[in-house]
Write an enzyme that holds these catalytic residues in place. Structure first.
Site, mmCIF file in Angstrom:
data_model
loop_
_atom_site.group_PDB
_atom_site.id
_atom_site.type_symbol
_atom_site.label_atom_id
_atom_site.label_comp_id
_atom_site.label_asym_id
_atom_site.label_seq_id
_atom_site.Cartn_x
_atom_site.Cartn_y
_atom_site.Cartn_z
ATOM 1 N N LYS A 13 0.846 -1.209 0.000
ATOM 2 C CA LYS A 13 0.000 0.000 0.000
ATOM 3 C C LYS A 13 0.875 1.250 0.000
ATOM 4 C CE LYS A 13 -4.140 -1.666 2.387
ATOM 5 N NZ LYS A 13 -5.022 -1.470 3.547
ATOM 6 N N ASP A 70 -8.651 1.665 4.406
ATOM 7 C CA ASP A 70 -9.086 0.308 4.704
ATOM 8 C C ASP A 70 -9.735 -0.194 3.434
ATOM 9 O OD1 ASP A 70 -9.160 -1.782 6.698
ATOM 10 O OD2 ASP A 70 -11.327 -1.667 6.530
ATOM 11 N N SER A 71 -9.264 -1.317 2.972
ATOM 12 C CA SER A 71 -9.759 -1.776 1.688
ATOM 13 C C SER A 71 -9.895 -3.284 1.685
ATOM 14 C CB SER A 71 -8.817 -1.317 0.572
ATOM 15 O OG SER A 71 -7.480 -1.540 0.937
ATOM 16 N N PHE A 153 -0.847 -6.985 -5.622
ATOM 17 C CA PHE A 153 -0.687 -7.822 -4.429
ATOM 18 C C PHE A 153 -2.070 -8.270 -3.972
ATOM 19 C CE2 PHE A 153 -1.135 -3.435 -3.137
ATOM 20 C CZ PHE A 153 -1.946 -3.459 -2.011
ATOM 21 N N LYS A 176 -3.200 0.366 -13.312
ATOM 22 C CA LYS A 176 -3.972 -0.028 -12.128
ATOM 23 C C LYS A 176 -4.245 1.180 -11.229
ATOM 24 C CE LYS A 176 -3.875 -2.578 -7.883
ATOM 25 N NZ LYS A 176 -2.999 -3.153 -6.855
ATOM 26 N N HIS A 181 -9.587 1.120 -7.000
ATOM 27 C CA HIS A 181 -10.342 1.614 -5.847
ATOM 28 C C HIS A 181 -9.498 2.571 -5.018
ATOM 29 C CE1 HIS A 181 -7.964 -1.820 -4.766
ATOM 30 N NE2 HIS A 181 -8.304 -1.818 -3.495
ATOM 31 N N ARG A 182 -8.225 2.220 -4.808
ATOM 32 C CA ARG A 182 -7.347 3.082 -4.011
ATOM 33 C C ARG A 182 -7.029 4.362 -4.770
ATOM 34 N NH1 ARG A 182 -4.079 -0.604 -2.626
ATOM 35 N NH2 ARG A 182 -5.331 -1.119 -0.801
#
Length: 197
Positions: A13, A70-71, A153, A176, A181-182
């Site tokens: 992350k 938080d994912s 990952f 990506k 989402h991130r």
């Protein structure tokens, strides 16, 4: 330059977020770089609640602005599992190879849209003045029939994105990050931070 502490010990992350923040005029520190070693109990019931818990904990410990994410993965066929338990799914020390294969096996009878799933990321920023901001990003996909791709990952090798005809694990990091989402949550968070800093 403003300092922001990123409340995570997940080096993957950290790598992604640092790459996405490189054009942003802040010093993004990891917990390790800030000399913080703490186990944060994530007992929220949503991604947002857990992100807020992490951000507030680190902000209160350091007096600095803290950013947290938080994912996880929601698989519709599994009633939204693993969801907020994505990191601890099947046990914290279980490899993602095993977790990914388990999900593929569970969906062996699912076809087409029954395989729908999404990555969800909630991000929170906690400021020393008590203000907390959250935002959320998602990316829709399908659970692949086999693991593919060595990029990314976690669950990346099993989330197939139809419009790109590949899993997020097969995507180049730049692609990506631009659709993930991130990435989506962080774009919103950068707007909030640029107003507040």
């Amino acid at each position: 330059m403003k300092k922001i502490i990123f409340a995570t010990t997940n080096q993957n992350k950290v790598r992604e977020v640092k790459m996405m923040m490189k054009d942003f005029d802040v010093e993004l520190c990891t917990m390790k770089e800030a000399g913080i070693n703490v186990d944060i109990v994530e007992d929220g019931t949503t991604f947002e609640e857990n992100a807020v818990i992490k951000a507030k904990t680190i902000m209160e410990m350091t007096g600095e602005i803290a950013l947290a994410d938080d994912s996880g993965l929601e698989v519709d066929y599994l009633d939204g599992a693993p969801g907020i338990y994505s990191a601890r799914f099947l046990g914290e020390d279980t490899s993602y190879d095993i977790k990914n294969q388990y999900i593929i096996d569970k969906l062996k009878d699912a076809r087409g849209k029954e395989r729908s799933a999404r990555f969800v990321c909630a991000m929170a920023a906690a400021f020393p003045n008590g203000e907390v901001f959250t935002c959320k990003g998602t990316i829709e996909g399908l659970i692949a029939y086999e693991q593919k791709g060595d990029n990314g990952f976690g669950y990346d090798p099993i989330v197939y994105v139809p419009e790109f005809e590949m899993t997020t694990g097969e995507m180049a990091p730049e692609l990506k990050n631009s659709i993930s989402h991130r990435g989506k949550a962080l774009e919103q968070m950068k707007e909030i931070l640029s107003r507040k800093l």
